[in-house]
Scaffold this active site. Structure first.
Site, mmCIF file in Angstrom:
data_model
loop_
_atom_site.group_PDB
_atom_site.id
_atom_site.type_symbol
_atom_site.label_atom_id
_atom_site.label_comp_id
_atom_site.label_asym_id
_atom_site.label_seq_id
_atom_site.Cartn_x
_atom_site.Cartn_y
_atom_site.Cartn_z
ATOM 1 N N LEU A 44 1.068 -29.286 -11.420
ATOM 2 C CA LEU A 44 0.778 -28.258 -12.581
ATOM 3 C C LEU A 44 1.877 -28.112 -13.418
ATOM 4 O O LEU A 44 2.884 -28.283 -12.975
ATOM 5 C CB LEU A 44 0.288 -26.867 -11.838
ATOM 6 C CG LEU A 44 -0.962 -26.882 -10.936
ATOM 7 C CD1 LEU A 44 -1.229 -25.468 -10.339
ATOM 8 C CD2 LEU A 44 -2.245 -27.500 -11.615
ATOM 9 N N SER A 45 1.262 -27.188 -14.529
ATOM 10 C CA SER A 45 2.488 -27.163 -15.457
ATOM 11 C C SER A 45 3.629 -26.482 -14.775
ATOM 12 O O SER A 45 4.922 -26.560 -15.327
ATOM 13 C CB SER A 45 2.062 -26.751 -16.796
ATOM 14 O OG SER A 45 1.467 -25.258 -16.643
ATOM 15 N N GLU A 46 3.451 -25.305 -14.145
ATOM 16 C CA GLU A 46 4.275 -24.387 -13.381
ATOM 17 C C GLU A 46 4.048 -24.262 -11.912
ATOM 18 O O GLU A 46 2.784 -23.848 -11.724
ATOM 19 C CB GLU A 46 4.280 -23.122 -14.210
ATOM 20 C CG GLU A 46 5.991 -22.899 -14.626
ATOM 21 C CD GLU A 46 6.070 -23.725 -16.086
ATOM 22 O OE1 GLU A 46 7.185 -24.165 -16.356
ATOM 23 O OE2 GLU A 46 4.914 -23.758 -16.878
ATOM 24 N N THR A 47 4.805 -24.177 -11.156
ATOM 25 C CA THR A 47 4.878 -23.585 -9.739
ATOM 26 C C THR A 47 5.869 -22.436 -9.897
ATOM 27 O O THR A 47 6.954 -22.639 -10.165
ATOM 28 C CB THR A 47 4.851 -24.336 -8.575
ATOM 29 O OG1 THR A 47 4.079 -25.460 -8.812
ATOM 30 C CG2 THR A 47 5.046 -23.953 -7.509
#
Length: 261
Positions: A44-47
């Site tokens: 994902l774009s961010e974790t």
């Protein structure tokens, strides 16, 4: 390890920006390489990794390829997890981070981020920044990102980023913006960060720490309704507050599970 997947800056599933939130109990984060591998696996774009040390919270954010200094949608998602699933009963959560102390508060039906305002300055257009099919009217930047101002909303919606060229810029990514063509929305934006493994970020809370001071100067107002016009769309309420920016939105839980390490 508990993991949650949350859609941020939206009221409906499959809208806004998805983030993975991993909860760690104890005094220390797990090793950095392991956090990066988990973020790569989540893709994902961010974790975000949230450390709960006896009710004192810390947060770190990873894209699939690197750690980043600040992320709005994953911080909103983390607060949603703590308020909704982890039985935090007070209305304000504070988290320490590499960008300083961050605060998220419940305010009516919104979660509101309290982030440091970015320092921005105008700069000149050059060949390195020529990564879009439209030429910007103005170029601004912070220490981390470029802010390109375009003629109208249609150019933002129809912008095509040359991702290979954009990987070679000297900062983390591009925020592109223009005035909205609808009266209930003040400005629109999109975010591109192929250099850090994000071709296009669906909704970027931290970008509004640049967008709000810019549009405050243009529109001569302190409160804004903003729309990030990616395919998933994201709606944000923003306010300039001294050297801080308040960024409000909603979030929805998509999945709850465990990581087996």
């Amino acid at each position: 390890m508990k993991i949650y997947k949350i859609d941020s800056f939206t009221e409906t599933l499959f809208g806004g920006n998805p983030a993975a939130i991993c909860l760690i109990e104890g005094e220390n984060f797990i090793p950095e390489k392991l956090m990066q591998n988990i973020a790569m696996e989540n893709n994902l774009s961010e974790t975000a990794f949230v450390l709960n040390n006896g009710g004192i919270f810390s947060i770190r954010w990873f894209t699939p390829t690197t750690e980043v200094p600040l992320c709005g949608h994953a911080t909103l998602a983390a607060a949603h997890v703590l308020f909704t699933h982890e039985e935090v009963t007070h209305d304000i959560i504070e988290l320490s981070s590499k960008s300083g102390r961050l605060r998220v508060s419940k305010r009516n039906d919104l979660l509101v981020l309290d982030f440091p305002k970015a320092k921005i300055w105008q700069t000149s257009f050059n060949d390195m920044l020529d990564c879009f099919n439209f030429k910007p009217l103005e170029v601004w930047q912070s220490k981390d990102e470029y802010l390109l101002v375009f003629n109208d909303q249609a150019e933002i919606e129809n912008a095509i980023c040359n991702l290979e060229k954009a990987k070679n810029i000297d900062l983390l990514g591009f925020i592109i913006t223009a005035k909205s063509n609808t009266p209930e929305i003040d400005f629109v934006s999109r975010y591109f960060g192929p250099k850090i493994g994000i071709d296009e970020d669906p909704v970027t809370g931290s970008a509004h720490t640049l967008l709000v001071p810019y549009w405050k100067g243009v529109l001569n107002k302190d409160e804004f309704t903003a729309l990030q016009v990616s395919k998933r769309l994201g709606k944000l309420w923003c306010k300039a507050s001294g050297d801080r920016v308040e960024i409000g939105g909603k979030a929805v839980t998509f999945a709850v599970g465990e990581i087996l390490l």
